[in-house]
Scaffold this motif. Structure first.
Motif, mmCIF file in Angstrom:
data_model
loop_
_atom_site.group_PDB
_atom_site.id
_atom_site.type_symbol
_atom_site.label_atom_id
_atom_site.label_comp_id
_atom_site.label_asym_id
_atom_site.label_seq_id
_atom_site.Cartn_x
_atom_site.Cartn_y
_atom_site.Cartn_z
ATOM 1 N N PHE A 250 0.838 -1.200 0.000
ATOM 2 C CA PHE A 250 0.000 0.000 0.000
ATOM 3 C C PHE A 250 0.873 1.251 0.000
ATOM 4 O O PHE A 250 0.550 2.246 -0.656
ATOM 5 C CB PHE A 250 -0.910 0.013 1.229
ATOM 6 N N ILE A 251 1.977 1.205 0.740
ATOM 7 C CA ILE A 251 2.874 2.361 0.769
ATOM 8 C C ILE A 251 3.500 2.577 -0.604
ATOM 9 O O ILE A 251 3.624 3.713 -1.078
ATOM 10 C CB ILE A 251 3.961 2.156 1.841
ATOM 11 N N THR A 252 3.876 1.468 -1.264
ATOM 12 C CA THR A 252 4.472 1.579 -2.606
ATOM 13 C C THR A 252 3.494 2.222 -3.581
ATOM 14 O O THR A 252 3.800 3.228 -4.231
ATOM 15 C CB THR A 252 4.872 0.185 -3.126
ATOM 16 N N ILE A 253 2.316 1.605 -3.705
ATOM 17 C CA ILE A 253 1.315 2.108 -4.657
ATOM 18 C C ILE A 253 0.823 3.480 -4.222
ATOM 19 O O ILE A 253 0.623 4.382 -5.058
ATOM 20 C CB ILE A 253 0.146 1.123 -4.783
ATOM 21 N N GLY A 254 0.645 3.664 -2.929
ATOM 22 C CA GLY A 254 0.176 4.961 -2.432
ATOM 23 C C GLY A 254 1.141 6.082 -2.761
ATOM 24 O O GLY A 254 0.727 7.191 -3.129
ATOM 25 N N SER A 255 2.445 5.816 -2.648
ATOM 26 C CA SER A 255 3.444 6.838 -2.984
ATOM 27 C C SER A 255 3.364 7.201 -4.464
ATOM 28 O O SER A 255 3.431 8.384 -4.828
ATOM 29 C CB SER A 255 4.845 6.330 -2.641
ATOM 30 N N ALA A 256 3.224 6.175 -5.315
ATOM 31 C CA ALA A 256 3.111 6.442 -6.751
ATOM 32 C C ALA A 256 1.846 7.230 -7.065
ATOM 33 O O ALA A 256 1.846 8.128 -7.918
ATOM 34 C CB ALA A 256 3.119 5.127 -7.527
ATOM 35 N N VAL A 257 0.749 6.913 -6.383
ATOM 36 C CA VAL A 257 -0.513 7.617 -6.610
ATOM 37 C C VAL A 257 -0.402 9.074 -6.172
ATOM 38 O O VAL A 257 -0.905 9.982 -6.854
ATOM 39 C CB VAL A 257 -1.659 6.910 -5.860
ATOM 40 N N VAL A 258 0.246 9.323 -5.059
ATOM 41 C CA VAL A 258 0.422 10.700 -4.575
ATOM 42 C C VAL A 258 1.219 11.515 -5.596
ATOM 43 O O VAL A 258 0.865 12.665 -5.905
ATOM 44 C CB VAL A 258 1.119 10.703 -3.201
ATOM 45 N N ILE A 259 2.281 10.919 -6.136
ATOM 46 C CA ILE A 259 3.065 11.618 -7.163
ATOM 47 C C ILE A 259 2.219 11.886 -8.396
ATOM 48 O O ILE A 259 2.269 12.980 -8.981
ATOM 49 C CB ILE A 259 4.308 10.781 -7.531
ATOM 50 N N ASP A 260 1.427 10.899 -8.804
ATOM 51 C CA ASP A 260 0.555 11.058 -9.971
ATOM 52 C C ASP A 260 -0.469 12.166 -9.750
ATOM 53 O O ASP A 260 -0.699 13.023 -10.620
ATOM 54 C CB ASP A 260 -0.140 9.725 -10.251
ATOM 55 N N LEU A 261 -1.087 12.200 -8.570
ATOM 56 C CA LEU A 261 -2.080 13.237 -8.273
ATOM 57 C C LEU A 261 -1.425 14.616 -8.203
ATOM 58 O O LEU A 261 -2.027 15.616 -8.610
ATOM 59 C CB LEU A 261 -2.780 12.920 -6.952
ATOM 60 N N TRP A 262 -0.208 14.649 -7.699
ATOM 61 C CA TRP A 262 0.506 15.932 -7.630
ATOM 62 C C TRP A 262 0.740 16.489 -9.034
ATOM 63 O O TRP A 262 0.634 17.701 -9.254
ATOM 64 C CB TRP A 262 1.811 15.735 -6.883
ATOM 65 N N GLU A 263 1.062 15.615 -9.976
ATOM 66 C CA GLU A 263 1.254 16.055 -11.357
ATOM 67 C C GLU A 263 -0.069 16.482 -11.986
ATOM 68 O O GLU A 263 -0.118 17.443 -12.756
ATOM 69 C CB GLU A 263 1.899 14.932 -12.168
#
Length: 776
Positions: A250-263
């Motif tokens: 969850f931390i792995t995917i969550g980190s990627a999702v946060v970066i994606d949402l930031w973009e």
């Protein structure tokens, strides 16, 4: 491609029946250009088809080898091995519908039970000891082992697909998958009745599904977009529903999702700014798919767990009496009796199982740290049943003989008389032997108890989850004994007292009332005769509890017991030892044949993957330093792949590795398997970067922008390596593959448990001093 489409459109326009050409250019040159464009497209399509076929061929070969290496000799040994004593036992309990307790969530264990049900096994064997014979006990153990073997083989396939879907070259796909395929640790852990095959496959699937989801970022909210989002959430749920370390995914995917949402939030993003309403829609969709849906799946497995386990079993003691009333044939409830004033009781600590005990010996005048005690009579925790464990429960009021035969109830103030020494239990403002902040428990004479120290002898019976004026019962009435004047709870722990305390457990007053370690129960009422009417067993109706209430109770108990797994183990290891493979685990031995199963990874593959992790970190650091100094050594496309794709794999490794450094529980080498898989992905990506990277053209021709669409499959050989030789990458692939196979074969006897090795052969495999058996 756009040029070709335009040319075909010109041809169609000129060939309209009865129409006239509107193209001012001469016909022949235009036709030649169009034909050349069509020919180039057909050539590229042929090359694409050929490249895709080679990827599929590699996939089939890798998958076939994965099944061979996992199933080869899976029936050996025909005995219980290592933690099969736990997870095989749990499968049997499921099939018998007998309630058990485990610190891990139910999904992985349910898969084993499902396999047992498929082959018609009734769960009669309980996997009591390592070395017990499966053949003699008629256990379909090969079927049980086949479940993790299938999942382990599929993990290799998913590793290959992750690289393929990420757009890497065929050699890179083979390298990453082969490092898992020929790894002895992955093979050893997936050939036995263990949970890690389920955990690692779910983790790998979460990466694959998220990559598929991310590739559809230009088609948001489409059916495929939703499909891969939900599948990512389902894989994450299976991960955490197997073991709680699945939270790292969850931390792995969550980190990627946060970066994606930031973009997506960037108003200057290349695809155009999103309105806040559309951004919130993106956020809510991801929250639903990656948080809410996984949580629903997680709850679902517990609902299945509770539905199956309807009978009383060995897990009853971990649950409250209210929970146990939902189980049929519960012995505790059948044996519980109402407690009356003046009954003699034996009181036992719920967690350590120690009896409340006292004896004439006294606390020493001074403890080792110089603190002074009261020199009162010792009150301790004793592990065995003894007459010095007998306590009589008295009403708080002096001379209250009229309460003889009255029931003790929740929140009543009582006193406890130690029958053997005719003294009264007391707690006072004196520090306990081991805890300067906790109060000492002792006993005093009847004269003192009825005189100046009367208030210090009063205790409140506080039944766990009890109702007002609820009757206090033996066995089922879990309670806390609260000292009335000071409001501390009677508590014990496993650290033994010194010799003056006969190595028994310390009893003291804990100022923190909430912990479950303060809970006690009355085990028996010795003063009752065998024919007493209170001992008559009355049939009890099975009750029901709301699902969420049962779930919350089980979660509390699981987390608490998980946190208590801090004792030492001869084969435990620390996280800093894992990447270098400094220590393994002995799973099974046979003294007669000199065979052994020693859980150990393929040193060649582990050291290579760990080295490339360091290389990757060095490349990123060097690139950042160069950019800061105005030196741009990498082209845009190479840097994007290095950071966004290989960087994503590195993130998966880091989030599955570094959290273990802050854990206080027992840790073993198998905890590193998810991180090791991620390191293999990094290795594949980095080998491609080193040997196959193609520089971006300096002055690319402008291309008409078209609406992006997801290709059916990535074909990197066509898109990224057109006209470039992959000889270097194939050579690197061949060398790495050869070394991995050599390492796998050399340690094969320790992974598969046969053949037995001579003393010299065992010593040859003690590369880093591995504690192997039969080395002398």
């Amino acid at each position: 491609m756009s040029t070709g489409v335009a040319s075909q459109g010109s041809l169609r326009q000129r060939n309209v029946p009865g129409g006239k050409s509107t193209t001012p250019a001469p016909a022949v040159p235009s036709d030649n250009a169009a034909l050349e464009s069509i020919a180039r497209e057909r050539a590229q399509a042929t090359k694409s088809t050929s490249s895709e076929a080679s990827y599929w061929a590699g996939f089939v070969i890798i998958t076939a080898l994965a099944f061979v290496t996992r199933f080869w000799g899976i029936s050996h040994p025909d005995e219980v091995v290592f933690d099969e004593v736990h997870f095989g036992k749990f499968a049997s309990y499921y099939l018998e519908r007998t309630y058990f307790f485990d610190v891990h969530p139910p999904f992985g264990k349910l898969l084993f039970a499902f396999m047992g049900w498929l082959v018609g096994y009734d769960g009669h064997f309980h996997f009591d000891s390592i070395g017990d014979s499966y053949i003699a006990n008629g256990v379909p153990y090969v079927a049980f082992r086949a479940m993790p073997a299938i999942l382990g083989a599929l993990t290799v396939s998913v590793t290959y697909l992750i690289m393929w879907e990420s757009g890497y070259s065929l050699p890179a796909c083979i390298i990453a998958a082969s490092l898992v395929l020929f790894d002895n640790a992955h093979i050893g852990q997936t050939r036995l009745i263990l949970l890690d095959a389920t955990l690692v496959l779910a983790m790998a699937c979460s990466l694959l599904f998220y990559i598929r989801f991310y590739k559809l970022r230009h088609q948001p909210f489409s059916r495929k977009w939703w499909k891969w989002l939900i599948l990512t959430g389902f894989a994450l749920s299976c991960d955490i529903s197997t073991k709680y370390v699945g939270l790292f995914a969850f931390i792995t995917i969550g980190s990627a999702v946060v970066i994606d949402l930031w973009e997506l939030l960037d108003i200057n993003r290349p695809g155009g700014a999103l309105s806040m309403r559309l951004f919130i829609k993106h956020f809510c969709a991801r929250a639903f798919g990656l948080i809410i849906m996984p949580f629903i799946f997680y709850l679902f497995w517990f609902q299945v767990h509770f539905s199956i386990l309807s009978r009383s079993g060995p897990g009853d003691d971990f649950m409250t009496p209210e929970f146990q009333e939902t189980l049929s044939d519960n012995v505790m409830l059948a044996n519980s009796m109402t407690i009356d004033y003046f009954d003699e009781l034996t009181i036992r600590h719920k967690e350590t199982k120690a009896y409340l005990h006292s004896h004439p010996d006294r606390y020493p005048l001074r403890y080792d740290d110089g603190r002074v005690s009261s020199q009162g009579q010792q009150v301790t925790g004793y592990p065995f049943n003894d007459t010095n464990n007998h306590w009589q429960i008295l009403p708080a009021e002096l001379g209250a003989e009229h309460k003889l035969g009255r029931h003790v109830k929740n929140h009543d103030l009582v006193r406890l008389r130690h029958v053997g020494t005719d003294t009264i239990l007391l707690s006072h403002d004196v520090a306990s032997p081991y805890y300067a902040t906790n109060q000492e428990f002792t006993t005093v004479s009847l004269d003192d108890a009825n005189g100046s120290k009367y208030n210090d002898t009063l205790f409140e019976i506080r039944i766990e989850h009890g109702k007002k004026k609820q009757e206090f019962k033996s066995v089922s009435g879990h309670f806390k004994l609260i000292h009335n004047p000071s409001k501390v709870a009677m508590w014990t722990h496993t650290k033994a007292l010194p010799d003056w305390g006969f190595r028994q457990q310390e009893i003291n007053g804990n100022k923190q009332l909430a912990p479950s370690s303060n809970v006690w129960l009355v085990e028996d009422i010795p003063s009752l005769g065998e024919d007493d009417k209170r001992r008559v067993k009355v049939p009890r109706k099975v009750k029901s509890l709301p699902f969420l209430q049962k779930w919350f109770e089980l979660q509390r108990s699981m987390f608490w017991h998980n946190s208590r797994l801090t004792s030492s183990h001869p084969y435990s290891s620390q996280p800093y030892q894992w990447p270098l493979l400094l220590r393994g685990v002995s799973f099974w031995t046979n003294n007669e044949t000199r065979q052994q199963i020693y859980f150990l990874g393929n040193p060649v593959g582990w050291w290579l993957a760990s080295s490339l992790l360091a290389v990757f970190a060095g490349i990123i650091a060097a690139d950042q330093l160069s950019v800061r100094r105005g030196i741009d050594a990498l082209d845009r496309r190479t840097r994007s792949r290095l950071y966004n794709s290989t960087g994503f794999f590195f993130l998966a490794w880091a989030t599955h590795y570094f959290p273990f450094f802050i854990m206080g529980r027992q840790l073993f080498l198998h905890h590193y398997l998810p991180a090791h898989l991620a390191s293999c992905l990094v290795a594949g990506g980095l080998v491609e970067f080193i040997f196959c990277a193609e520089p971006e053209p300096e002055n690319p021709k402008p291309v008409k922008k078209a609406a992006p669409a997801e290709p059916k499959h990535f074909v990197p050989a066509r898109e990224r390596y057109a006209g470039q030789s992959l000889i270097g990458c194939w050579i690197a692939c061949g060398v790495i593959l050869g070394l991995a196979i050599a390492g796998w074969y050399f340690f094969l006897p320790l992974t598969y448990g046969y053949p037995g090795l001579s003393v010299d052969q065992v010593r040859q495999r003690k590369w880093l001093g591995y504690d192997l058996h039969f080395a002398k």
